[in-house]
Design a protein around this motif. Structure first.
Motif, PDB file in Angstrom:
ATOM      1  N   MET A  26       0.844  -1.190   0.000  1.00  0.00           N
ATOM      2  CA  MET A  26       0.000   0.000   0.000  1.00  0.00           C
ATOM      3  C   MET A  26       0.880   1.240   0.000  1.00  0.00           C
ATOM      4  O   MET A  26       1.607   1.505   0.953  1.00  0.00           O
ATOM      5  CB  MET A  26      -0.900  -0.015   1.233  1.00  0.00           C
ATOM      6  CG  MET A  26      -1.801   1.195   1.368  1.00  0.00           C
ATOM      7  SD  MET A  26      -2.836   1.083   2.855  1.00  0.00           S
ATOM      8  CE  MET A  26      -3.669   2.683   2.788  1.00  0.00           C
ATOM      9  N   ASP A  27       0.765   2.031  -1.095  1.00  0.00           N
ATOM     10  CA  ASP A  27       1.557   3.252  -1.164  1.00  0.00           C
ATOM     11  C   ASP A  27       0.688   4.461  -1.505  1.00  0.00           C
ATOM     12  O   ASP A  27       1.200   5.525  -1.837  1.00  0.00           O
ATOM     13  CB  ASP A  27       2.684   3.114  -2.193  1.00  0.00           C
ATOM     14  CG  ASP A  27       2.156   2.760  -3.575  1.00  0.00           C
ATOM     15  OD1 ASP A  27       0.918   2.659  -3.723  1.00  0.00           O
ATOM     16  OD2 ASP A  27       2.963   2.579  -4.497  1.00  0.00           O
ATOM     17  N   ALA A  28      -0.628   4.287  -1.458  1.00  0.00           N
ATOM     18  CA  ALA A  28      -1.551   5.396  -1.760  1.00  0.00           C
ATOM     19  C   ALA A  28      -2.822   5.214  -0.946  1.00  0.00           C
ATOM     20  O   ALA A  28      -3.220   4.082  -0.648  1.00  0.00           O
ATOM     21  CB  ALA A  28      -1.858   5.445  -3.250  1.00  0.00           C
ATOM     22  N   PRO A  29      -3.512   6.293  -0.582  1.00  0.00           N
ATOM     23  CA  PRO A  29      -4.714   6.180   0.241  1.00  0.00           C
ATOM     24  C   PRO A  29      -5.906   5.563  -0.483  1.00  0.00           C
ATOM     25  O   PRO A  29      -6.858   5.118   0.158  1.00  0.00           O
ATOM     26  CB  PRO A  29      -5.005   7.645   0.624  1.00  0.00           C
ATOM     27  CG  PRO A  29      -4.351   8.462  -0.445  1.00  0.00           C
ATOM     28  CD  PRO A  29      -3.122   7.701  -0.841  1.00  0.00           C
ATOM     29  N   ASP A  30      -5.893   5.543  -1.837  1.00  0.00           N
ATOM     30  CA  ASP A  30      -7.036   4.990  -2.587  1.00  0.00           C
ATOM     31  C   ASP A  30      -6.846   3.514  -2.932  1.00  0.00           C
ATOM     32  O   ASP A  30      -7.341   3.022  -3.935  1.00  0.00           O
ATOM     33  CB  ASP A  30      -7.261   5.798  -3.864  1.00  0.00           C
ATOM     34  CG  ASP A  30      -6.050   5.764  -4.799  1.00  0.00           C
ATOM     35  OD1 ASP A  30      -4.971   5.326  -4.347  1.00  0.00           O
ATOM     36  OD2 ASP A  30      -6.192   6.175  -5.963  1.00  0.00           O
ATOM     37  N   ILE A  31      -6.123   2.802  -2.089  1.00  0.00           N
ATOM     38  CA  ILE A  31      -5.840   1.393  -2.359  1.00  0.00           C
ATOM     39  C   ILE A  31      -7.106   0.546  -2.394  1.00  0.00           C
ATOM     40  O   ILE A  31      -7.143  -0.527  -3.009  1.00  0.00           O
ATOM     41  CB  ILE A  31      -4.859   0.850  -1.291  1.00  0.00           C
ATOM     42  CG1 ILE A  31      -4.354  -0.550  -1.657  1.00  0.00           C
ATOM     43  CG2 ILE A  31      -5.538   0.817   0.079  1.00  0.00           C
ATOM     44  CD1 ILE A  31      -3.543  -0.606  -2.899  1.00  0.00           C
ATOM     45  N   HIS A  58      -0.204   6.778   5.411  1.00  0.00           N
ATOM     46  CA  HIS A  58      -1.449   7.479   5.135  1.00  0.00           C
ATOM     47  C   HIS A  58      -2.458   7.320   6.264  1.00  0.00           C
ATOM     48  O   HIS A  58      -3.533   7.913   6.209  1.00  0.00           O
ATOM     49  CB  HIS A  58      -2.060   6.972   3.825  1.00  0.00           C
ATOM     50  CG  HIS A  58      -1.154   7.133   2.644  1.00  0.00           C
ATOM     51  ND1 HIS A  58      -0.897   8.354   2.066  1.00  0.00           N
ATOM     52  CD2 HIS A  58      -0.411   6.229   1.944  1.00  0.00           C
ATOM     53  CE1 HIS A  58      -0.065   8.204   1.053  1.00  0.00           C
ATOM     54  NE2 HIS A  58       0.245   6.911   0.948  1.00  0.00           N
ATOM     55  N   TYR A 117      -8.350  -1.043  -5.485  1.00  0.00           N
ATOM     56  CA  TYR A 117      -7.494  -2.016  -6.151  1.00  0.00           C
ATOM     57  C   TYR A 117      -7.336  -3.325  -5.365  1.00  0.00           C
ATOM     58  O   TYR A 117      -6.523  -4.173  -5.726  1.00  0.00           O
ATOM     59  CB  TYR A 117      -6.108  -1.399  -6.398  1.00  0.00           C
ATOM     60  CG  TYR A 117      -6.163  -0.128  -7.203  1.00  0.00           C
ATOM     61  CD1 TYR A 117      -6.257  -0.171  -8.590  1.00  0.00           C
ATOM     62  CD2 TYR A 117      -6.147   1.107  -6.562  1.00  0.00           C
ATOM     63  CE1 TYR A 117      -6.313   1.008  -9.331  1.00  0.00           C
ATOM     64  CE2 TYR A 117      -6.217   2.286  -7.288  1.00  0.00           C
ATOM     65  CZ  TYR A 117      -6.302   2.232  -8.673  1.00  0.00           C
ATOM     66  OH  TYR A 117      -6.368   3.387  -9.395  1.00  0.00           O
ATOM     67  N   THR A 128       1.972  -2.494   4.527  1.00  0.00           N
ATOM     68  CA  THR A 128       2.028  -1.032   4.467  1.00  0.00           C
ATOM     69  C   THR A 128       2.873  -0.482   5.617  1.00  0.00           C
ATOM     70  O   THR A 128       3.033  -1.136   6.661  1.00  0.00           O
ATOM     71  CB  THR A 128       0.614  -0.426   4.546  1.00  0.00           C
ATOM     72  OG1 THR A 128       0.709   1.010   4.510  1.00  0.00           O
ATOM     73  CG2 THR A 128      -0.097  -0.850   5.813  1.00  0.00           C
TER      74      THR A 128
END
Length: 537
Positions: free
Chosen positions: A34-39, A55, A42, A51
């Motif tokens: 996990m490298d983005a808040p909108d995971i 975030h 996906y 993670t």
């Protein structure tokens, strides 16, 4: 692989399961970082997410929201590097992980998430590669059995050895026809009617109880050219997560599918030849009795045997059916009747003629008992068709055919009985043909007994010179057909009345029978009817 096995990798050294320990049997198919808040958009089923919680550090409650979404998507678990940004895992997140049985893993600070993703995926790929190699090896082994002509028995025996359990091959009605165990197992009778409730794809498992005994089965569908699949039943529970066993059984199912299609092609060819022979036979297309008897031997038929004939037809006619649907239904009914025949142990023949299914049963012993046995079998067929298609099938049954060569007449009788029952508006009936002529009743008498009765009646006349024999037989026949009227007999024969009297007195003397006795004249009339039947045999 499972979460519990994945956590045993060296890269997870020092990791601690903070919550959801009951979910360590979850399957992991992939690992993502996990490298983005909108995971959330996906997420994938059976995915392990790792993670640093960057975030989430300013909003720890969002961790619970992430777990909620992961639960909905069927993810495998969540790994958090807590000492990086999120110093501890919130208690509500641990409680949520326990409730959903989703492993929540505390990853040590010094462990690289990149290494976790890389080594985990490498391990999963290695396992998948091993599984695929094993599947290919197993498929080749089963294929060789078929190519070497060893058949389904050998495949099932080999499969049973590989997975360590009994296996059974079931047809589309869940009836067993090959097994490494006892085909007479009473549990198979409990399968009846379950086919409609099985899923259209994938394996399914269930348990059945018979008295105090319970057994568990796992069924794998086998798809062939037919609309409904056959099934390969393993006599134990195989979870979908047992990839090795699942792949092994699936490879066997694939090879068995090709073998079943090959066997069906051969069966279809035999069926066409059978239909062609019997259709021509019933329609009188053969030029001689010798030709009929020679061809009949190919199907195990003999002129010395006695037969009943039944013609059946589905009552409900779906006009909206396409030609392919009609053909599929006809094949399904034919196969159902054929399987019922195989289960009786009786000598029966089945063929299809237009929209009718015709069954011939060899009669043994008392003809009345044979007829009752035949009717019981037809009722069983009606039950099987009703269970399979939720439709009714009706039958017309012929009278007793003393010889094979009499079967065309028996066939016409069965068709007439079927037509008569349908005209009455009945459905799901079994209608027996009602004889309308004396000759039809006489045909129900065993051939040898008819022949003996005829010879016993006229034996005394046979000893006379042929010219006298012909004259006496002709005069006696015309006299009986003229209702024993002397004048009418003389008129029909163009001879004097006294000549008629002389010949009849001669017949009485030789036969030892009085032509004034109604019982004696009845015997003579029957003997003349039998003579006509014998001449046409």
């Amino acid at each position: 692989m499972f979460m519990k096995d994945l956590l045993n990798l060296p890269v997870f050294s020092g990791a601690v399961v903070a919550g959801g320990r009951e979910g360590l049997d979850r399957e992991v198919n992939t690992v993502n970082m996990m490298d983005a808040p909108d995971i959330v958009s996906y997420l994938k089923p059976n995915e392990l997410l790792v993670t640093t919680a960057f975030h989430l550090k300013d909003n720890p409650s969002s961790l619970s929201e992430l777990l909620e979404e992961m639960h909905k998507q069927g993810c495998a678990g969540l790994g958090i590097k807590t000492k990086r940004f999120l110093h501890h895992i919130p208690e509500e997140a641990v409680e949520l992980a326990d409730r959903y049985e989703m492993p929540l893993v505390d990853i040590p600070f010094e462990t690289s998430l990149g290494d976790i993703v890389h080594q985990s995926l490498s391990c999963i790929l290695d396992m998948r590669t091993t599984e695929l190699h094993q599947a290919m090896k197993t498929h080749q082994q089963f294929t060789n059995f078929i190519l070497n002509g060893q058949g389904l028995d050998k495949i099932l025996q080999s499969l049973s050895g590989l997975i360590g359990d009994q296996v059974t091959l079931l047809n589309h009605q869940l009836r067993p026809f090959y097994s490494t165990g006892d085909l007479g197992d009473p549990f198979y009778s409990l399968f009846a009617g379950m086919g409609a409730h099985l899923p259209k794809a994938g394996l399914t498992a269930f348990s059945l109880r018979d008295s105090e005994i319970q057994k568990t089965f796992t069924l794998f569908p086998i798809y062939t050219h037919k609309k409904q699949p056959s099934y390969l039943a393993v006599h134990r529970f195989i979870p979908p997560t047992d990839r090795s066993a699942v792949l092994t059984v699936e490879q066997a199912a694939n090879v068995i599918a090709f073998e079943l299609m090959k066997e069906n092609a051969l069966k279809q060819k035999t069926q066409r030849l059978r239909n062609e022979f019997f259709t021509n036979f019933m329609n009188g297309a053969f030029s001689s009795s010798e030709e009929i008897l020679n061809r009949a031997k190919e199907f195990g038929l003999s002129n010395e045997n006695r037969y009943f004939c039944a013609a059946g037809r589905i009552d409900q006619s779906e006009k909206s059916f396409s030609l392919a649907e009609h053909q599929w239904e006809s094949e399904l009914i034919y196969d159902t009747i054929d399987e019922d025949i195989q289960g009786t142990g009786e000598n029966m023949q089945l063929f299809a003629s237009e929209d009718k299914f015709v069954i011939l049963m060899e009669a043994r012993g008392n003809w009345k008992n044979s007829e009752e046995s035949f009717v019981s079998f037809l009722k069983a067929v009606q039950s099987s068709v009703g269970t399979l298609l939720q439709k009714t099938i009706s039958f017309g049954i012929s009278t007793y055919a003393e010889q094979l060569l009499r079967l065309p007449e028996a066939y016409k009788e069965s068709v007439n009985a079927l037509y008569y029952g349908a005209m009455l508006g009945s459905t799901g009936f079994i209608e027996s043909y009602q004889p309308k002529e004396v000759s039809e009743i006489l045909r129900m008498i065993p051939y040898e007994q008819m022949k003996q009765f005829y010879h016993n009646t006229f034996q005394a006349l046979v000893d006379e010179p042929k010219k006298d024999y012909d004259l006496l037989m002709q005069t006696l026949s015309v006299y009986l057909e003229s209702h024993c009227q002397l004048s009418e007999t003389a008129k029909r024969l163009f001879i004097h009345r006294n000549t008629v009297i002389y010949r009849l007195e001669k017949c009485e003397e030789l036969l030892g029978r009085s032509l004034k006795d109604p019982e004696q004249t009845l015997c003579l009339r029957l003997a003349f009817r039998i003579k006509a039947l014998l001449q046409n045999s």
